[in-house]
Design a protein around this motif. Structure first.
Motif, PDB file in Angstrom:
ATOM      1  N   GLY A 156     -10.570  -4.703  -7.352  1.00  0.00           N
ATOM      2  CA  GLY A 156     -11.805  -5.583  -7.091  1.00  0.00           C
ATOM      3  C   GLY A 156     -12.246  -6.218  -5.707  1.00  0.00           C
ATOM      4  N   SER A 157     -11.733  -7.765  -5.863  1.00  0.00           N
ATOM      5  CA  SER A 157     -12.093  -7.674  -4.270  1.00  0.00           C
ATOM      6  C   SER A 157     -11.115  -8.821  -4.015  1.00  0.00           C
ATOM      7  CB  SER A 157     -13.538  -8.360  -4.324  1.00  0.00           C
ATOM      8  OG  SER A 157     -13.345  -9.740  -5.621  1.00  0.00           O
ATOM      9  N   ARG A 158      -9.806  -7.834  -4.207  1.00  0.00           N
ATOM     10  CA  ARG A 158      -8.772  -9.133  -3.883  1.00  0.00           C
ATOM     11  C   ARG A 158      -7.866  -7.547  -3.094  1.00  0.00           C
ATOM     12  NH1 ARG A 158      -7.544 -10.572  -9.893  1.00  0.00           N
ATOM     13  NH2 ARG A 158      -7.584  -8.250 -10.434  1.00  0.00           N
ATOM     14  N   TRP A 159      -6.631  -8.228  -2.514  1.00  0.00           N
ATOM     15  CA  TRP A 159      -5.885  -7.235  -1.583  1.00  0.00           C
ATOM     16  C   TRP A 159      -4.400  -6.759  -3.524  1.00  0.00           C
ATOM     17  CZ3 TRP A 159      -4.565  -5.060   2.941  1.00  0.00           C
ATOM     18  CH2 TRP A 159      -5.259  -6.107   3.995  1.00  0.00           C
ATOM     19  N   THR A 160      -4.733  -4.978  -3.712  1.00  0.00           N
ATOM     20  CA  THR A 160      -4.143  -4.544  -4.860  1.00  0.00           C
ATOM     21  C   THR A 160      -3.087  -3.854  -4.251  1.00  0.00           C
ATOM     22  OG1 THR A 160      -5.666  -4.851  -5.759  1.00  0.00           O
ATOM     23  CG2 THR A 160      -4.246  -3.263  -7.162  1.00  0.00           C
ATOM     24  N   LEU A 161      -2.081  -3.540  -4.740  1.00  0.00           N
ATOM     25  CA  LEU A 161      -0.752  -2.198  -4.882  1.00  0.00           C
ATOM     26  C   LEU A 161      -0.545  -1.967  -5.811  1.00  0.00           C
ATOM     27  CD1 LEU A 161       1.606  -2.081  -2.435  1.00  0.00           C
ATOM     28  CD2 LEU A 161       2.452  -3.641  -4.078  1.00  0.00           C
ATOM     29  N   PHE A 162      -1.161  -0.727  -5.661  1.00  0.00           N
ATOM     30  CA  PHE A 162      -0.860   0.318  -6.839  1.00  0.00           C
ATOM     31  C   PHE A 162       0.575   0.729  -6.723  1.00  0.00           C
ATOM     32  CE2 PHE A 162      -5.788   0.334  -6.459  1.00  0.00           C
ATOM     33  CZ  PHE A 162      -5.788   0.148  -7.582  1.00  0.00           C
ATOM     34  N   VAL A 163       1.408   1.114  -7.540  1.00  0.00           N
ATOM     35  CA  VAL A 163       2.420   1.761  -7.843  1.00  0.00           C
ATOM     36  C   VAL A 163       2.840   2.792  -8.745  1.00  0.00           C
ATOM     37  CG1 VAL A 163       3.618  -0.086  -6.857  1.00  0.00           C
ATOM     38  CG2 VAL A 163       3.470  -0.796  -9.222  1.00  0.00           C
ATOM     39  N   GLU A 164       3.975   3.248  -8.842  1.00  0.00           N
ATOM     40  CA  GLU A 164       3.631   3.753  -9.715  1.00  0.00           C
ATOM     41  C   GLU A 164       4.855   2.948 -11.047  1.00  0.00           C
ATOM     42  OE1 GLU A 164       4.782   7.646 -10.405  1.00  0.00           O
ATOM     43  OE2 GLU A 164       3.405   7.667  -8.941  1.00  0.00           O
ATOM     44  N   PRO A 165       4.287   3.731 -12.247  1.00  0.00           N
ATOM     45  CA  PRO A 165       5.073   3.373 -13.454  1.00  0.00           C
ATOM     46  C   PRO A 165       6.157   3.335 -14.065  1.00  0.00           C
ATOM     47  CG  PRO A 165       2.804   4.408 -14.192  1.00  0.00           C
ATOM     48  CD  PRO A 165       3.463   4.781 -12.666  1.00  0.00           C
ATOM     49  N   GLY A 166       6.279   2.013 -14.495  1.00  0.00           N
ATOM     50  CA  GLY A 166       7.734   1.071 -14.363  1.00  0.00           C
ATOM     51  C   GLY A 166       8.904   1.016 -12.500  1.00  0.00           C
ATOM     52  N   ASP A 167       8.242   1.397 -11.138  1.00  0.00           N
ATOM     53  CA  ASP A 167       8.557   1.547 -10.776  1.00  0.00           C
ATOM     54  C   ASP A 167       8.910  -0.455 -10.295  1.00  0.00           C
ATOM     55  OD1 ASP A 167       9.946   0.714  -8.117  1.00  0.00           O
ATOM     56  OD2 ASP A 167       8.690   2.905  -6.916  1.00  0.00           O
ATOM     57  N   ASN A 187      -0.500   6.441 -11.659  1.00  0.00           N
ATOM     58  CA  ASN A 187       0.185   7.745 -11.216  1.00  0.00           C
ATOM     59  C   ASN A 187      -0.317   7.735  -9.551  1.00  0.00           C
ATOM     60  OD1 ASN A 187       1.357   9.670 -10.751  1.00  0.00           O
ATOM     61  ND2 ASN A 187       0.647  10.882 -12.390  1.00  0.00           N
ATOM     62  N   THR A 188       0.553   7.614  -8.421  1.00  0.00           N
ATOM     63  CA  THR A 188       0.015   7.359  -7.639  1.00  0.00           C
ATOM     64  C   THR A 188       0.982   8.902  -6.331  1.00  0.00           C
ATOM     65  OG1 THR A 188       2.221   5.995  -6.786  1.00  0.00           O
ATOM     66  CG2 THR A 188      -0.417   5.031  -7.193  1.00  0.00           C
ATOM     67  N   LEU A 189       1.787   9.556  -7.288  1.00  0.00           N
ATOM     68  CA  LEU A 189       2.385  10.452  -6.759  1.00  0.00           C
ATOM     69  C   LEU A 189       3.532  10.407  -5.980  1.00  0.00           C
ATOM     70  CD1 LEU A 189      -0.836  12.843  -5.877  1.00  0.00           C
ATOM     71  CD2 LEU A 189       0.630  12.959  -8.299  1.00  0.00           C
ATOM     72  N   GLY A 190       4.664   9.264  -5.864  1.00  0.00           N
ATOM     73  CA  GLY A 190       5.122   9.438  -5.801  1.00  0.00           C
ATOM     74  C   GLY A 190       5.156   7.972  -4.842  1.00  0.00           C
ATOM     75  N   ASP A 191       4.087   7.775  -3.918  1.00  0.00           N
ATOM     76  CA  ASP A 191       3.815   6.670  -2.953  1.00  0.00           C
ATOM     77  C   ASP A 191       3.155   5.549  -3.894  1.00  0.00           C
ATOM     78  OD1 ASP A 191       5.257   8.062  -1.104  1.00  0.00           O
ATOM     79  OD2 ASP A 191       2.908   8.641  -0.040  1.00  0.00           O
ATOM     80  N   ALA A 192       3.349   4.433  -2.735  1.00  0.00           N
ATOM     81  CA  ALA A 192       2.662   3.079  -3.685  1.00  0.00           C
ATOM     82  C   ALA A 192       1.314   2.921  -2.180  1.00  0.00           C
ATOM     83  CB  ALA A 192       4.065   1.302  -2.888  1.00  0.00           C
ATOM     84  N   VAL A 193       0.503   2.575  -2.842  1.00  0.00           N
ATOM     85  CA  VAL A 193      -1.221   2.707  -1.968  1.00  0.00           C
ATOM     86  C   VAL A 193      -1.113   0.948  -2.062  1.00  0.00           C
ATOM     87  CG1 VAL A 193      -3.207   2.898  -2.726  1.00  0.00           C
ATOM     88  CG2 VAL A 193      -1.351   4.567  -2.473  1.00  0.00           C
TER      89      VAL A 193
END
Length: 243
Positions: A156-167, A187-193
């Motif tokens: 959306g229109s805000r800062w967003t942090l995508f992380v691995e489920p359960g991390d 599912n970010t393949l191990g990294d956060a985004v």
């Protein structure tokens, strides 16, 4: 379809008949609560006019429904004489029209087989092929939908942090950044985004330190409590030196 993103709303506008019928997906706006939340008629009209860019344009509102994109598949497509097809068997985002097409294929697959059995051209064993065939097709469709569904729709229109489920370590990190990002499991393949409010990826990595460095490089100021401590300390030191 067009996407509109401004300070008041993040939404889509889609013409239904090429003239005067439209639909819109309102995906984000300032103050939007987390989770599935309905909109009042007044709030809907306000956001639609913000997306259109004209507060005076007349709008006849036909319906307002709250929904969220989901991806999933039923544990079984058949129980005895009962068969599941379409959204009852699998659900996915609207991206690409995959749900409709997969559902139509379910119906076609089941229809000709049922007709063949009823006309005694085939034994009921033919119906046993429905679930394995359609489950494989639905699994492939869901995988494609998962890749097609715009991750930025979640941001959306805000800062967003995508992380691995359960991390869970990123929840505390997010709270300390000074930008109050919304945290999404993905599912970010191990990294956060980290995605900026304008939809650009600001950072990808695996450590809090590298995230802080990336924000510092963008020019993020230290948080106010930190500035206040520094200012107070400097004042005390100056007074001591003057005395």
């Amino acid at each position: 379809m067009c996407f509109v993103r401004n300070e008041q709303v993040y939404a889509t506008l889609l013409s239904k008949n090429g003239r005067d019928q439209w639909s819109s997906h309102i995906m984000d706006y300032p103050g939007k609560p987390d989770g599935l939340t309905g909109l009042s008629e007044d709030k809907t009209l306000e956001l639609l006019r913000a997306a259109i860019g004209d507060e005076a344009i007349p709008i006849e509102l036909h319906a307002v429904n709250a929904w969220e994109a989901a991806i999933g598949m039923a544990a079984s497509f058949r129980q005895g004489r009962v068969f599941l097809a379409g959204d009852a068997a699998h659900v996915q985002s609207s991206a690409g029209g995959l749900g409709m097409n997969t559902g139509i294929q379910d119906g076609h697959n089941l229809a000709w087989k049922t007709a063949a059995v009823l006309h005694e051209q085939f034994t009921p064993a033919l119906l046993d092929t429905y679930e394995p065939e359609r489950r494989a097709a639905a699994r492939a469709s869901l995988a494609l939908s998962r890749h097609m569904h715009p991750t930025l729709d979640l941001a959306g229109s805000r800062w967003t942090l995508f992380v691995e489920p359960g991390d869970g370590r990123w929840q505390a990190t997010a709270a300390s950044l000074g930008i109050e990002p919304h945290v999404h499991d993905l599912n970010t393949l191990g990294d956060a985004v980290l995605v900026r409010p304008d939809g650009f990826v600001a950072w990808r990595g695996a450590t809090r330190e590298s995230l802080q460095d990336a924000l510092r490089d963008l020019g993020l100021r230290p948080q106010w409590p930190y500035q206040l401590v520094r200012s107070t300390t400097a004042s005390q030191c100056g007074s001591s030196g003057a005395g």
